[in-house]
Design a protein around this motif. Structure first.
Motif, PDB file in Angstrom:
ATOM      1  N   ALA A 124       0.834  -1.277  -0.027  1.00 50.11           N
ATOM      2  CA  ALA A 124       0.067   0.215   0.041  1.00 50.11           C
ATOM      3  C   ALA A 124       0.914   1.182  -0.178  1.00 50.11           C
ATOM      4  N   ALA A 125       1.854   1.455   0.815  1.00 52.58           N
ATOM      5  CA  ALA A 125       2.758   2.321   0.993  1.00 52.58           C
ATOM      6  C   ALA A 125       3.658   2.716  -0.404  1.00 52.58           C
ATOM      7  N   LEU A 126       3.944   1.629  -1.088  1.00 43.23           N
ATOM      8  CA  LEU A 126       4.751   1.813  -2.189  1.00 43.23           C
ATOM      9  C   LEU A 126       3.669   2.464  -3.523  1.00 43.23           C
ATOM     10  N   ASP A 127       2.710   1.687  -3.471  1.00 43.41           N
ATOM     11  CA  ASP A 127       1.682   1.849  -4.587  1.00 43.41           C
ATOM     12  C   ASP A 127       1.225   3.567  -4.407  1.00 43.41           C
ATOM     13  N   LEU A 128       1.087   3.999  -3.188  1.00 48.26           N
ATOM     14  CA  LEU A 128       0.822   5.528  -2.897  1.00 48.26           C
ATOM     15  C   LEU A 128       1.969   6.246  -3.318  1.00 48.26           C
ATOM     16  N   GLU A 129       3.086   6.011  -2.881  1.00 49.89           N
ATOM     17  CA  GLU A 129       4.258   6.703  -3.239  1.00 49.89           C
ATOM     18  C   GLU A 129       4.620   6.885  -4.686  1.00 49.89           C
ATOM     19  N   LEU A 130       4.488   5.673  -5.529  1.00 47.63           N
ATOM     20  CA  LEU A 130       4.814   5.704  -6.923  1.00 47.63           C
ATOM     21  C   LEU A 130       3.515   6.415  -7.613  1.00 47.63           C
TER      22      LEU A 130
END
Length: 183
Positions: free
Chosen positions: A49-55
């Motif tokens: 979730a964190a990676l998806d949001l940051e990307l």
């Protein structure tokens, strides 16, 4: 060898800013997460979730494909009696073939994408030993991102892994790197 638009990257313990800078340096549009379990106990910035949001903040689309291209599949028939994964078994499975087909289709459409796993060194990860070798069989050489604007070809990674022996044995036969053993 076909021109490839398929890259590989490992997050290791990189800072998210450096990781994204590496992706941007190669104009990556899609990040395909090939981790069987898309979470990191030690690097929570790479949790799904964190990676998806940051990307998204950088215009990069996150796609989870660990169910088809992951190195630790749920299918127990992909493991030996000692519980170790056997890449030779994975590469024959329909789910893996579908995942690989997705990559070859994206390459044919010239979509710039990177497959991502947790291992920072490609020679220690299934993205070179399994996926990279299977793509090479299709005449597609995976480009392994080492740092911003620096890559290693699949052939180079395998040559380093085999200490200069390349992917051909003494008798001129293609060597098989798809079982999870130390080389």
């Amino acid at each position: 060898m076909k021109e490839t638009t398929i890259y590989s990257i490992g997050h290791g313990n990189k800072k998210i800013e450096n990781f994204i800078a590496e992706l941007k340096s190669f104009k990556i549009q899609f990040l395909l997460d090939i981790r069987s379990k898309p979470y990191s106990k030690w690097n929570p910035q790479f949790n799904q979730a964190a990676l998806d949001l940051e990307l998204k903040n950088y215009g990069i689309t996150y796609v989870f494909v660990g169910d088809t291209l992951g190195g630790l599949p749920e299918d127990r028939s992909c493991y030996d009696n000692d519980g170790k994964v056997v890449y030779d078994l994975i590469k024959e499975k329909e789910f893996f073939k579908q995942g690989l087909e997705r990559l070859t289709t994206a390459n044919a459409k010239k979509i710039n994408l990177a497959i991502m796993c947790s291992e920072s060194k490609p020679d220690e990860c299934h993205r070179s030993k399994l996926i990279g070798q299977e793509l090479l069989n299709k005449k597609i050489s995976l480009k392994h991102i080492i740092s911003s604007k620096r890559i290693k070809s699949q052939e180079t990674v395998m040559n380093e892994l085999t200490k200069g022996k390349g992917t051909v044995d003494l008798f001129g036969n293609e060597m098989d790197f798809t079982s999870r053993k130390s080389y």
